[in-house]
Motif scaffolding. Structure first.
Motif, PDB file in Angstrom:
ATOM      1  N   ASP A  45       0.865  -1.179   0.000  1.00 56.86           N
ATOM      2  CA  ASP A  45       0.000   0.000   0.000  1.00 56.86           C
ATOM      3  C   ASP A  45       0.903   1.230   0.000  1.00 56.86           C
ATOM      4  O   ASP A  45       1.349   1.683   1.052  1.00 56.86           O
ATOM      5  CB  ASP A  45      -0.913  -0.015   1.226  1.00 56.86           C
ATOM      6  N   GLY A  46       1.176   1.737  -1.168  1.00 61.11           N
ATOM      7  CA  GLY A  46       2.077   2.882  -1.262  1.00 61.11           C
ATOM      8  C   GLY A  46       3.484   2.473  -0.857  1.00 61.11           C
ATOM      9  O   GLY A  46       4.098   1.620  -1.477  1.00 61.11           O
ATOM     10  N   SER A  47       3.993   3.067   0.222  1.00 61.24           N
ATOM     11  CA  SER A  47       5.338   2.733   0.690  1.00 61.24           C
ATOM     12  C   SER A  47       5.324   1.706   1.822  1.00 61.24           C
ATOM     13  O   SER A  47       6.368   1.352   2.343  1.00 61.24           O
ATOM     14  CB  SER A  47       6.049   4.001   1.169  1.00 61.24           C
TER      15      SER A  47
END
Length: 108
Positions: A45-47
């Motif tokens: 999830d993203g980073s």
């Protein structure tokens, strides 16, 4: 395999009606069990990256295991560590024909 079941000993609320922090304490002797992992997957999830593992445990029909109980670790009969870390019984414990089955969630 053996699992020491720990149960929350605090079931009270503070002066504002909020539940007090849980205090887990061992109940009884370690129970014979069998713990396994059905699958694991990585979620990005993203980073942020997280590993999600679907774990289950089987206990004898008469075992005192309830929803929200915790297992600090799973060992063999000699006490050797097999599954490290805290596991929480997630959802109601299912009664099968020959055993109890519980979904587990890794804590931490």
């Amino acid at each position: 395999m053996r699992a020491q079941i720990e149960r929350n000993q605090v079931a009270e609320n503070d002066n504002w009606g909020n539940p007090l922090p849980p205090v887990f304490a061992p109940i009884g002797d370690p129970l014979p069990c069998f713990v396994w992992s059905n699958s694991s997957r990585e979620v990005v999830d993203g980073s942020k990256t997280a590993m999600i593992e679907d774990m289950r445990a089987m206990f004898a029909l008469g075992a005192d295991v309830r929803e929200a109980d915790e297992i600090p670790q799973v060992t063999d009969r000699q006490g050797n560590l097999l599954v490290p870390g805290r596991l929480k019984v997630e959802g109601p414990v299912q009664r099968k024909h020959t055993h109890l089955e519980a979904a587990l969630q890794r804590i931490g």
